[in-house]
Design an enzyme around this catalytic site. Structure first.
Site, PDB file in Angstrom:
ATOM      1  N   GLU A   1     -57.148  36.368  35.144  1.00  0.00           N
ATOM      2  CA  GLU A   1     -57.212  37.655  35.917  1.00  0.00           C
ATOM      3  C   GLU A   1     -57.232  38.400  36.597  1.00  0.00           C
ATOM      4  OE1 GLU A   1     -58.536  35.337  34.613  1.00  0.00           O
ATOM      5  OE2 GLU A   1     -61.210  35.134  33.780  1.00  0.00           O
TER       6      GLU A   1
ATOM      7  N   ASP B   1     -67.888  33.727  39.899  1.00  0.00           N
ATOM      8  CA  ASP B   1     -66.280  32.591  40.179  1.00  0.00           C
ATOM      9  C   ASP B   1     -64.532  32.703  39.926  1.00  0.00           C
ATOM     10  OD1 ASP B   1     -69.671  30.769  40.068  1.00  0.00           O
ATOM     11  OD2 ASP B   1     -69.648  32.789  39.365  1.00  0.00           O
TER      12      ASP B   1
ATOM     13  N   HIS C   1     -70.274  29.369  37.547  1.00  0.00           N
ATOM     14  CA  HIS C   1     -70.519  30.468  36.312  1.00  0.00           C
ATOM     15  C   HIS C   1     -72.311  31.263  37.325  1.00  0.00           C
ATOM     16  CE1 HIS C   1     -67.666  29.585  33.553  1.00  0.00           C
ATOM     17  NE2 HIS C   1     -67.577  30.412  32.937  1.00  0.00           N
TER      18      HIS C   1
END
Lengths: 324, 321
Positions: free
Chosen positions: A61, A86, A130
């Site tokens: 990410e 998240d 999530h």
């Protein structure tokens, strides 16, 4: 007018902007031809635009957003997808310290036309990693715009505005909204940032809501109408910039305000909106400001636990009844 | 250290190294007079790395930099006066006084900015490499970072990403042995950061970071590979900072003998000796160059000192484009 889903509306915005501008490209985990995005928003786009412009990435990410930043400051218009909201925590430095600050820190030398799309929201039993709603984190960072579309129409129009803009946009979606259908014109349109939409007009109470909570607020308003209470539902559509005037204008009319958001209550979106009203419109209030938000807990897994923490129509109705 | 370059190029390299050294000495002097707000991280001692790498780059190539970034800016061709003005917080600085010593950028020469978050510039360089690939140009992006940054996740994520996509990125690790006060051996089980390249399937090379021509040669090869679309390289330059980590640091954690050993390997001194030994330059020419560079620095300081501070309300400008 034709009706399409929120998911399709987002995909149309991406497709139209990619056709219009060769510098627009997508990157993210499984956004490409093999999966089409975890929520299928980018399905079919790799087939049209190729794997270079609809780019599957490693599970990295920080590097996804970092690479998007680097591309944005060298002539491209990346749209990065983070699979779940998240997981933006993994990329927080690149979002909050790099993307948001580069234009300012370098004295306005360069623009950062970057869009980060990600779904927030609870309700599908996938627990604490999530399901969160973290819009407030990003609202707190100067230099970022934060979009929170609640309908297919807004989703398409706001995403096109985000892609064509000159600033990093944190584009919040909601898992439960993807299948929701709504009217979207065939012809091209944009939805400007910083302009709230009155989703339902009313006279007695203002309810400010975003994302999926707009739909719950509308359901609650419908029910309250039957009891003779007229609710005005204001959807800010972007949290940064925030259309303070639209909220204040509605409060001046109704004298009462309930703020509904799916995030945790403490220091959440509703806290900021309440503060704006308290600072700038307290004289128009006939009752205390009420907030409907999640309690300050992680999102639990088991269905009865999860349902307990997500704000629902009943909570909105109760809050309204407390102030009228 | 071989001398296959033209005299013109060798002089250019020497001058750039000297510009950085004199510039940093001046910054330190101004700091001692309390004229520099905040902190400073001096590049003195590491000049061969920035100059050796940037000597291979075109104006339209990109670099990303770090908190210890003055040298990278100067090596890429930034104007000394605007770098100095930024360090002093003046309106005429590269970032109008918004960035300071740790955040200098000059997009007109491909200097994409210094980030003060350790390791954060690495994925940004990868993004520049991705942009180059998507725009189909033959530019390259060089990325400077320390050995400390090679312990950040961004280093690993970024090199992997550049490797799988064969991006035109040159990862340049300036291994100065210490991450603030933490010696490399205390936080890494390997000796060479370059060994980490193997894990990502790209070439990794260790070079003497205090030998500017060795750095130049390694970077030349990496830049050629990148320009041909054959992917990234990791170059580890073993070097040493002459001063402490930042303004307050006296670097007492470094053994005296070690400091002496490295000062003896001063990259500028070594290069100067080489230039004299090979009769590339004579002492008089060296002195002339030193004089010219000193004058440039003085001019930069004068410009910076005489420049106005930004108006306070400019703090609210440029938050959004």
């Amino acid at each position: 007018m034709r009706k399409i889903s929120y998911r399709e509306a987002l995909r149309e915005a991406l497709r139209e902007e990619m056709r219009r501008d060769p510098t627009v490209f997508l990157l993210g985990e499984d956004v490409g031809r093999y999966w089409g995005g975890a929520f299928k928003v980018t399905e079919g786009l790799a087939e049209e635009f190729g794997d270079e412009r609809v780019r599957d990435t490693p599970i990295s990410e920080s590097a996804i957003i970092g690479a998007a930043v680097g591309a944005a400051i060298t002539g491209m218009r990346p749209v990065a997808e983070i699979m779940f909201g998240d997981l933006t925590a993994l990329a927080m430095d690149q979002i909050a310290n790099q993307a948001a600050k580069i234009h300012y820190m370098f004295g306005g030398q360069v623009k950062v036309p970057l869009v980060i799309r990600t779904p927030f929201g609870a309700g599908v039993n996938i627990a604490a990693h999530h399901s969160q709603s973290l819009e407030a984190w990003f609202m707190h960072v100067p230099g970022l715009y934060v979009a929170v579309p609640s309908t297919p129409y807004d989703a398409k129009g706001l995403l096109k505005t985000a892609i064509r803009g000159s600033n990093p946009v944190f584009f919040c979606e909601h898992k439960l909204l993807y299948p929701i259908e709504g009217e979207v014109p065939e012809e091209e349109y944009m939805v400007p940032f910083g302009i709230a939409d009155i989703k339902r007009e009313g006279a007695d109470v203002t309810v400010v809501a975003t994302l999926y909570m707009v739909h719950k607020a509308l359901n609650a308003a419908e029910e309250l109408e039957g009891e003779g209470i007229s609710v005005e539902v204001v959807d800010p559509r972007t949290l940064a910039p925030l259309d303070k005037q639209a909220i204040i204008k509605s409060v001046k009319k109704t004298g009462r305000i309930i703020i509904v958001n799916e995030d945790c209550k403490t220091a959440g979106v509703s806290a900021e909106i309440a503060a704006v009203v308290a600072e700038e419109a307290i004289d128009y209030l006939d009752a205390p400001i009420k907030r409907v938000a999640e309690p300050d807990t992680p999102i639990p897994f088991s269905p009865p636990l999860e349902q307990y923490v997500i704000p629902d129509e009943k909570a909105i109705i109760n809050a309204v009844k407390e102030v009228v | 250290m071989t001398l296959t370059l033209t005299k013109e190029k060798l002089v250019e390299i020497y001058m750039k190294m000297l510009e950085i050294r004199f510039f940093e000495e001046k910054v330190f002097e101004l700091y001692a007079q309390n004229l520099v707000p905040g902190t400073i991280h001096l590049y003195a001692g590491e000049e061969a790395v920035a100059v050796g790498v940037c000597g291979n780059l075109r104006k339209d190539d990109y670099i990303t930099s770090t908190h210890r970034g003055h040298g990278h800016c100067i090596a890429k061709g930034a104007e000394l006066k605007r770098v100095m003005a930024e360090i002093l917080g003046k309106k005429t600085g590269y970032c109008k006084g918004k960035g300071g010593s740790m955040h200098i950028a000059d997009f007109s020469i491909g200097m994409l900015g210094a980030t003060a978050v350790v390791g954060a510039g690495i994925p940004i360089a990868v993004g520049a490499g991705l942009s180059i690939k998507l725009r189909d140009t033959d530019q390259v992006a060089a990325c400077f970072f320390g050995e400390g940054a090679s312990n950040q996740g961004t280093f690993h994520e970024s090199i992997n990403m550049a490797a799988i996509w064969k991006l035109p990125v040159i990862f340049v690790c300036e291994n100065n042995l210490y991450a603030m006060g933490t010696r490399q051996s205390r936080v890494m089980a390997i000796k060479n950061v370059a060994d980490r390249a193997t894990a990502y399937g790209i070439p990794g090379e260790v070079v003497d970071g205090n030998d500017v021509l060795a750095v130049y040669e390694a970077a030349q090869k990496a830049v050629e590979t990148a320009r041909k679309g054959e992917g990234p390289t990791l170059i580890e330059c073993k070097t040493y900072r002459h001063k402490g980590h930042s303004r307050i640091d006296l670097a007492k954690y470094r053994p005296k003998e070690e400091v002496e050993e490295w000062l003896a390997k001063d990259p500028i001194k070594r290069f100067k000796e080489k230039l004299l030994q090979t009769n590339t330059l004579v002492e008089a020419e060296i002195q002339q160059i030193e004089k010219e560079v000193s004058a440039e620095i003085e001019e930069a300081v004068k410009f910076a000192m005489e420049s106005p501070y930004p108006a306070p309300e400019e703090a609210s400008e440029d938050v959004y484009a």
